[in-house]
Design a protein around this motif. Structure first.
Motif, PDB file in Angstrom:
ATOM      1  N   ALA A 159      21.684  -0.931   5.586  1.00 44.49           N
ATOM      2  CA  ALA A 159      21.380  -1.471   6.911  1.00 44.49           C
ATOM      3  C   ALA A 159      20.738  -0.408   7.799  1.00 44.49           C
ATOM      4  CB  ALA A 159      22.649  -2.006   7.561  1.00 44.49           C
ATOM      5  N   ILE A 160      21.240   0.811   7.749  1.00 48.96           N
ATOM      6  CA  ILE A 160      20.669   1.896   8.551  1.00 48.96           C
ATOM      7  C   ILE A 160      19.256   2.215   8.081  1.00 48.96           C
ATOM      8  CG2 ILE A 160      20.878   4.360   9.075  1.00 48.96           C
ATOM      9  CD1 ILE A 160      23.935   3.938   9.051  1.00 48.96           C
ATOM     10  N   ALA A 161      19.041   2.243   6.767  1.00 48.16           N
ATOM     11  CA  ALA A 161      17.706   2.522   6.241  1.00 48.16           C
ATOM     12  C   ALA A 161      16.719   1.431   6.643  1.00 48.16           C
ATOM     13  CB  ALA A 161      17.759   2.651   4.725  1.00 48.16           C
ATOM     14  N   LEU A 162      17.156   0.183   6.634  1.00 47.21           N
ATOM     15  CA  LEU A 162      16.285  -0.909   7.045  1.00 47.21           C
ATOM     16  C   LEU A 162      15.926  -0.786   8.524  1.00 47.21           C
ATOM     17  CD1 LEU A 162      14.863  -3.594   6.403  1.00 47.21           C
ATOM     18  CD2 LEU A 162      17.005  -4.733   7.028  1.00 47.21           C
ATOM     19  N   ASP A 163      16.905  -0.481   9.360  1.00 45.71           N
ATOM     20  CA  ASP A 163      16.636  -0.316  10.790  1.00 45.71           C
ATOM     21  C   ASP A 163      15.669   0.840  11.046  1.00 45.71           C
ATOM     22  OD1 ASP A 163      18.300  -2.428  11.336  1.00 45.71           O
ATOM     23  OD2 ASP A 163      20.032  -1.174  11.829  1.00 45.71           O
ATOM     24  N   LEU A 164      15.870   1.950  10.363  1.00 51.30           N
ATOM     25  CA  LEU A 164      14.964   3.091  10.532  1.00 51.30           C
ATOM     26  C   LEU A 164      13.558   2.767  10.035  1.00 51.30           C
ATOM     27  CD1 LEU A 164      17.270   6.079   9.551  1.00 51.30           C
ATOM     28  CD2 LEU A 164      16.488   5.421  11.836  1.00 51.30           C
ATOM     29  N   ALA A 165      13.459   2.017   8.955  1.00 50.00           N
ATOM     30  CA  ALA A 165      12.149   1.619   8.437  1.00 50.00           C
ATOM     31  C   ALA A 165      11.428   0.714   9.432  1.00 50.00           C
ATOM     32  CB  ALA A 165      12.305   0.926   7.088  1.00 50.00           C
ATOM     33  N   LEU A 166      12.160  -0.208  10.045  1.00 48.09           N
ATOM     34  CA  LEU A 166      11.537  -1.085  11.040  1.00 48.09           C
ATOM     35  C   LEU A 166      11.081  -0.300  12.266  1.00 48.09           C
ATOM     36  CD1 LEU A 166      13.822  -4.229  10.849  1.00 48.09           C
ATOM     37  CD2 LEU A 166      11.459  -4.011  10.102  1.00 48.09           C
TER      38      LEU A 166
ATOM     39  N   VAL B  21       3.004  -7.561  24.053  1.00 43.45           N
ATOM     40  CA  VAL B  21       3.280  -8.351  22.855  1.00 43.45           C
ATOM     41  C   VAL B  21       3.959  -7.489  21.792  1.00 43.45           C
ATOM     42  CG1 VAL B  21       2.186  -9.593  20.945  1.00 43.45           C
ATOM     43  CG2 VAL B  21       1.475 -10.034  23.294  1.00 43.45           C
ATOM     44  N   LEU B  22       3.481  -6.285  21.606  1.00 42.20           N
ATOM     45  CA  LEU B  22       4.099  -5.390  20.627  1.00 42.20           C
ATOM     46  C   LEU B  22       5.528  -5.052  21.030  1.00 42.20           C
ATOM     47  CD1 LEU B  22       3.543  -3.804  18.034  1.00 42.20           C
ATOM     48  CD2 LEU B  22       2.827  -1.895  19.445  1.00 42.20           C
ATOM     49  N   PHE B  23       5.757  -4.814  22.328  1.00 40.58           N
ATOM     50  CA  PHE B  23       7.106  -4.515  22.802  1.00 40.58           C
ATOM     51  C   PHE B  23       8.031  -5.714  22.628  1.00 40.58           C
ATOM     52  CE2 PHE B  23      10.144  -4.936  26.298  1.00 40.58           C
ATOM     53  CZ  PHE B  23      10.970  -3.856  26.018  1.00 40.58           C
ATOM     54  N   LEU B  24       7.541  -6.917  22.921  1.00 40.05           N
ATOM     55  CA  LEU B  24       8.381  -8.102  22.773  1.00 40.05           C
ATOM     56  C   LEU B  24       8.748  -8.343  21.308  1.00 40.05           C
ATOM     57  CD1 LEU B  24       6.769 -10.570  25.330  1.00 40.05           C
ATOM     58  CD2 LEU B  24       8.942  -9.342  25.525  1.00 40.05           C
ATOM     59  N   GLY B  25       7.855  -8.025  20.402  1.00 42.56           N
ATOM     60  CA  GLY B  25       8.179  -8.135  18.978  1.00 42.56           C
ATOM     61  C   GLY B  25       9.289  -7.175  18.587  1.00 42.56           C
ATOM     62  N   ALA B  26       9.197  -5.941  19.069  1.00 47.38           N
ATOM     63  CA  ALA B  26      10.240  -4.957  18.777  1.00 47.38           C
ATOM     64  C   ALA B  26      11.549  -5.344  19.460  1.00 47.38           C
ATOM     65  CB  ALA B  26       9.795  -3.567  19.237  1.00 47.38           C
ATOM     66  N   ALA B  27      11.462  -5.859  20.677  1.00 48.49           N
ATOM     67  CA  ALA B  27      12.666  -6.274  21.398  1.00 48.49           C
ATOM     68  C   ALA B  27      13.346  -7.438  20.686  1.00 48.49           C
ATOM     69  CB  ALA B  27      12.321  -6.648  22.835  1.00 48.49           C
ATOM     70  N   GLY B  28      12.574  -8.298  20.043  1.00 48.07           N
ATOM     71  CA  GLY B  28      13.147  -9.396  19.271  1.00 48.07           C
ATOM     72  C   GLY B  28      14.002  -8.893  18.131  1.00 48.07           C
ATOM     73  N   PHE B  29      13.533  -7.851  17.440  1.00 54.85           N
ATOM     74  CA  PHE B  29      14.330  -7.278  16.367  1.00 54.85           C
ATOM     75  C   PHE B  29      15.602  -6.632  16.908  1.00 54.85           C
ATOM     76  CE2 PHE B  29      10.499  -7.537  13.730  1.00 54.85           C
ATOM     77  CZ  PHE B  29      11.056  -8.015  12.562  1.00 54.85           C
ATOM     78  N   VAL B  30      15.502  -5.973  18.044  1.00 57.63           N
ATOM     79  CA  VAL B  30      16.691  -5.350  18.646  1.00 57.63           C
ATOM     80  C   VAL B  30      17.688  -6.428  19.058  1.00 57.63           C
ATOM     81  CG1 VAL B  30      17.516  -4.010  20.620  1.00 57.63           C
ATOM     82  CG2 VAL B  30      15.473  -3.281  19.388  1.00 57.63           C
ATOM     83  N   PHE B  31      17.199  -7.485  19.693  1.00 53.04           N
ATOM     84  CA  PHE B  31      18.069  -8.578  20.118  1.00 53.04           C
ATOM     85  C   PHE B  31      18.739  -9.244  18.919  1.00 53.04           C
ATOM     86  CE2 PHE B  31      18.753 -13.032  21.389  1.00 53.04           C
ATOM     87  CZ  PHE B  31      19.669 -12.811  22.404  1.00 53.04           C
ATOM     88  N   LYS B  32      17.982  -9.415  17.832  1.00 51.27           N
ATOM     89  CA  LYS B  32      18.542  -9.984  16.606  1.00 51.27           C
ATOM     90  C   LYS B  32      19.670  -9.100  16.080  1.00 51.27           C
ATOM     91  CE  LYS B  32      17.600 -10.277  11.768  1.00 51.27           C
ATOM     92  NZ  LYS B  32      18.293  -9.093  11.346  1.00 51.27           N
ATOM     93  N   GLY B  33      19.490  -7.806  16.122  1.00 45.92           N
ATOM     94  CA  GLY B  33      20.526  -6.896  15.662  1.00 45.92           C
ATOM     95  C   GLY B  33      21.776  -6.953  16.518  1.00 45.92           C
ATOM     96  N   VAL B  34      21.598  -7.070  17.833  1.00 42.70           N
ATOM     97  CA  VAL B  34      22.745  -7.156  18.736  1.00 42.70           C
ATOM     98  C   VAL B  34      23.504  -8.456  18.506  1.00 42.70           C
ATOM     99  CG1 VAL B  34      23.409  -7.366  21.163  1.00 42.70           C
ATOM    100  CG2 VAL B  34      21.751  -5.631  20.473  1.00 42.70           C
ATOM    101  N   VAL B  35      22.783  -9.569  18.389  1.00 42.60           N
ATOM    102  CA  VAL B  35      23.434 -10.855  18.147  1.00 42.60           C
ATOM    103  C   VAL B  35      24.153 -10.840  16.798  1.00 42.60           C
ATOM    104  CG1 VAL B  35      22.980 -13.292  17.679  1.00 42.60           C
ATOM    105  CG2 VAL B  35      21.898 -12.176  19.614  1.00 42.60           C
ATOM    106  N   GLN B  36      23.523 -10.274  15.793  1.00 43.17           N
ATOM    107  CA  GLN B  36      24.140 -10.197  14.472  1.00 43.17           C
ATOM    108  C   GLN B  36      25.401  -9.350  14.515  1.00 43.17           C
ATOM    109  OE1 GLN B  36      21.557  -8.540  11.524  1.00 43.17           O
ATOM    110  NE2 GLN B  36      22.795  -9.274   9.827  1.00 43.17           N
ATOM    111  N   PHE B  37      25.388  -8.267  15.267  1.00 43.71           N
ATOM    112  CA  PHE B  37      26.554  -7.402  15.375  1.00 43.71           C
ATOM    113  C   PHE B  37      27.723  -8.158  15.993  1.00 43.71           C
ATOM    114  CE2 PHE B  37      29.096  -4.491  17.992  1.00 43.71           C
ATOM    115  CZ  PHE B  37      29.587  -3.674  17.002  1.00 43.71           C
ATOM    116  N   PHE B  38      27.463  -8.864  17.095  1.00 45.00           N
ATOM    117  CA  PHE B  38      28.535  -9.598  17.750  1.00 45.00           C
ATOM    118  C   PHE B  38      28.980 -10.798  16.925  1.00 45.00           C
ATOM    119  CE2 PHE B  38      26.964  -7.438  21.653  1.00 45.00           C
ATOM    120  CZ  PHE B  38      28.153  -6.795  21.955  1.00 45.00           C
ATOM    121  N   TRP B  39      28.062 -11.421  16.197  1.00 42.73           N
ATOM    122  CA  TRP B  39      28.395 -12.562  15.378  1.00 42.73           C
ATOM    123  C   TRP B  39      29.333 -12.142  14.244  1.00 42.73           C
ATOM    124  CZ3 TRP B  39      26.951 -17.624  16.093  1.00 42.73           C
ATOM    125  CH2 TRP B  39      27.229 -18.494  15.061  1.00 42.73           C
ATOM    126  N   GLN B  40      29.056 -10.996  13.632  1.00 45.84           N
ATOM    127  CA  GLN B  40      29.886 -10.532  12.523  1.00 45.84           C
ATOM    128  C   GLN B  40      31.200  -9.945  12.997  1.00 45.84           C
ATOM    129  OE1 GLN B  40      27.398  -7.855  10.324  1.00 45.84           O
ATOM    130  NE2 GLN B  40      26.293  -9.509   9.302  1.00 45.84           N
TER     131      GLN B  40
END
Length: 70
Positions: free
Chosen positions: A11-18, A49-68
């Motif tokens: 998971a850390i490697a995937l986040d760093l790659a993104l 647009v580029l920032f919103l794309g990156a923010a989407g990935f960050v938001f997905k990670g936060v939601v996934q963290f709280f969901w799990q």
């Protein structure tokens, strides 16, 4: 020991790659915009647009963290 933390390492490697991919995309976009002398409003829109794309990935990670966590 490594097999115990395999999922965390993955998971850390995937986040760093993104993060690396978004940085490379930012550098490539900056270079193209600079070479073609795009007006300021165009640059702002492209970077937004580029920032919103990156923010989407960050938001997905936060939601996934709280969901799990529940």
């Amino acid at each position: 020991m490594l097999s115990e933390y395999y999922e965390q390492i993955e998971a850390i490697a995937l986040d760093l790659a993104l993060v690396g991919l978004f940085l490379l995309m930012g550098f490539a976009v900056h270079d193209v915009l600079k070479k073609n002398s795009v007006p300021m409003i165009g640059r702002v829109v492209v970077y937004l647009v580029l920032f919103l794309g990156a923010a989407g990935f960050v938001f997905k990670g936060v939601v996934q963290f709280f969901w799990q966590a529940n």
